[in-house]
Design an enzyme around this catalytic site. Structure first.
Site, PDB file in Angstrom:
ATOM      1  N   TYR A 109       0.820  -1.214   0.000  1.00  0.00           N
ATOM      2  CA  TYR A 109       0.000   0.000   0.000  1.00  0.00           C
ATOM      3  C   TYR A 109       0.852   1.263   0.000  1.00  0.00           C
ATOM      4  O   TYR A 109       0.402   2.310  -0.436  1.00  0.00           O
ATOM      5  CB  TYR A 109      -0.921   0.039   1.230  1.00  0.00           C
ATOM      6  CG  TYR A 109      -2.255  -0.632   1.035  1.00  0.00           C
ATOM      7  CD1 TYR A 109      -2.335  -1.945   0.595  1.00  0.00           C
ATOM      8  CD2 TYR A 109      -3.444   0.045   1.310  1.00  0.00           C
ATOM      9  CE1 TYR A 109      -3.558  -2.569   0.437  1.00  0.00           C
ATOM     10  CE2 TYR A 109      -4.678  -0.580   1.154  1.00  0.00           C
ATOM     11  CZ  TYR A 109      -4.719  -1.884   0.724  1.00  0.00           C
ATOM     12  OH  TYR A 109      -5.937  -2.495   0.570  1.00  0.00           O
ATOM     13  N   ASP A 157      -2.759 -17.963   0.316  1.00  0.00           N
ATOM     14  CA  ASP A 157      -3.781 -18.553  -0.563  1.00  0.00           C
ATOM     15  C   ASP A 157      -4.436 -19.758   0.120  1.00  0.00           C
ATOM     16  O   ASP A 157      -5.658 -19.914   0.096  1.00  0.00           O
ATOM     17  CB  ASP A 157      -3.188 -18.916  -1.938  1.00  0.00           C
ATOM     18  CG  ASP A 157      -1.949 -19.812  -1.841  1.00  0.00           C
ATOM     19  OD1 ASP A 157      -1.345 -19.912  -0.745  1.00  0.00           O
ATOM     20  OD2 ASP A 157      -1.586 -20.424  -2.873  1.00  0.00           O
TER      21      ASP A 157
HETATM   22  C1  IPM Z   1     -10.471  -1.461   3.776  1.00  0.00           C
HETATM   23  C2  IPM Z   1     -10.717  -0.796   2.459  1.00  0.00           C
HETATM   24  C3  IPM Z   1      -9.573   0.179   2.206  1.00  0.00           C
HETATM   25  C4  IPM Z   1      -8.319  -0.618   2.055  1.00  0.00           C
HETATM   26  C5  IPM Z   1      -9.795   1.130   1.031  1.00  0.00           C
HETATM   27  C6  IPM Z   1     -11.090   1.905   1.149  1.00  0.00           C
HETATM   28  C7  IPM Z   1      -8.630   2.082   0.866  1.00  0.00           C
HETATM   29  O1  IPM Z   1     -10.863  -1.737   1.454  1.00  0.00           O
HETATM   30  O2  IPM Z   1     -10.357  -0.749   4.790  1.00  0.00           O
HETATM   31  O3  IPM Z   1     -10.403  -2.681   3.812  1.00  0.00           O
HETATM   32  O4  IPM Z   1      -8.004  -1.128   0.960  1.00  0.00           O
HETATM   33  O5  IPM Z   1      -7.605  -0.744   3.047  1.00  0.00           O
END
Ligand code: IPM
Ligand code: MG
Length: 368
Positions: free
Chosen positions: A142, A225
């Protein structure tokens, strides 16, 4: 009496609707249980973009850093699909997580007895299910660099980087082991050590933390997985699942659906302890902004209400009151109260969002 500061960020879609019900619950605890909250409210996501041209204003970010806890509804919606990536509603949420350094995301998946029939799995596979996913939330693919869309020869290449330092793995592993000690004493760590170096390091560090400080906990490892497969095959084998940011995103949606409805599940995102000894914290439902049902009084407020229960437990040191609220939700469900997401094939008239909130208030009154 201490006053707890709470920043409410309703966000987009059904966020404001479910948060309105939480406001009633907060007021109830203020008037009936003498737990006083200093509540402020602000914008996040698309609603912040509409007003400020950014999904999270710097002033809101600063406020979030100061309060005892943040409670967030949901962000996003089709209206914002074509926005530049840097100002998408989701960036507001990701900035909160990153700048508050909320590295441990707790996502419980609990199957309420009254709802075991709603799962897409057979009742005996999910009845009594109680697992906790601990998802690393501030690193991994991320946030890893390099990232972006670049030119390479005569085509473009999209790049994201999976990256974990030993200390990032160490601290979230400790969170998972600590939780396991207060639950079923088992941690299953999930990665892809068979194909990813970050997974090899993950496994090594988790083993080290286990040996050093938590050898009383039963630790196992699974490739992610296989973990997904086991979650739908026999979910009750798990107690605490420890995993990274992206796998945790996917596995937690999967675990959530086992319980019958995404409209039921809360989450807590916790960081390092603040001066008051409590972790920096943000609470939010696992469900999203559900634009398809927004504004129709169909949303289930329970996930957001249970997120506030987690705030009572982890930020406000009110574990008994958290249990009171959770029991109120359970008794309302047991009495047959259902929002639209919980309607079985036999049909019936679903409750409106505010009716579910009121039913939970009535159950709270009855608990006194
Ligand atoms: C979550 C959501 C978020 C993520 C999005 C909205 C950025 O899917 O909190 O699980 O991917 O973390
Ligand atoms: Mg997700």
């Amino acid at each position: 009496m201490t006053t707890h500061s709470l920043l409410i960020l309703p966000g987009d879609g059904i966020g404001p609707e479910v948060m309105a019900e939480v406001r009633k619950i907060i007021d109830w605890f203020g008037s009936k249980r003498d737990i006083s909250f200093d509540v402020s409210e602000d914008l996040v996501g698309g609603s912040a973009y509409d007003k400020h041209g950014t999904p999270l204003h710097d002033d809101t970010m600063a406020k979030a850093q100061e309060v005892d806890a943040v409670l967030l509804g949901a962000v996003g919606g089709p209206k914002y699909d074509d926005l530049d990536f840097s100002v998408k509603p989701e960036r507001g949420l990701l900035r909160l997580r990153k700048e508050m350094d909320l590295f441990a995301n707790l996502r419980p998946a609990q199957c309420f007895d009254a709802l075991a029939d709603f799962s897409s799995l057979k009742k005996d596979i999910v009845a009594g299910l109680d697992i906790m996913i601990v998802r690393e939330l501030t690193s991994g693919v991320y946030f890893g660099e390099p990232r972006g869309i670049f030119n390479e020869g005569n085509e473009r290449v999209g790049i994201n980087t999976q990256r974990y330092t030993e200390s990032e793995i160490d601290r979230v592993a400790r969170s998972a082991f600590e939780l396991a000690r207060r639950r079923g004493n088992k941690v299953c760590s999930m990665e892809k050590a068979n194909v990813m170096e970050s997974g090899i390091l993950w496994r090594e560090v988790v083993n080290r933390v286990h040996q050093e400080s938590y050898s009383d906990i039963e630790l196992s490892h699974m490739y992610a997985d296989n973990g997904a497969m086991q979650l739908v095959r026999a979910p009750k084998q798990f107690d605490v699942i420890l995993t990274d940011n992206l796998f945790g995103d996917i596995l937690s949606d999967c675990a959530a659906m086992l319980t019958g409805s995404l409209g039921m599940l809360p989450s807590a995102s916790l960081g390092a302890p603040m001066a008051n000894g409590r972790p920096k914290a943000l609470y939010e439902p696992v469900h999203g902004s559900a634009p398809d049902i927004a504004g129709q009084a169909k949303a289930n407020p329970i996930a957001c209400i249970l997120s506030f229960a987690m705030a009572l437990r982890y930020s406000f040191d009110q574990g008994d009151e958290a249990a009171r609220l959770e029991q109120a939700v359970e008794s309302v469900l047991a009495s047959g109260a259902r929002t639209a997401d919980l309607m079985g094939p036999e049909g019936g008239t679903p409750m409106a969002t505010s009716e579910m909130g009121d039913a939970i208030l009535a159950a709270l009154d009855a608990s006194l």
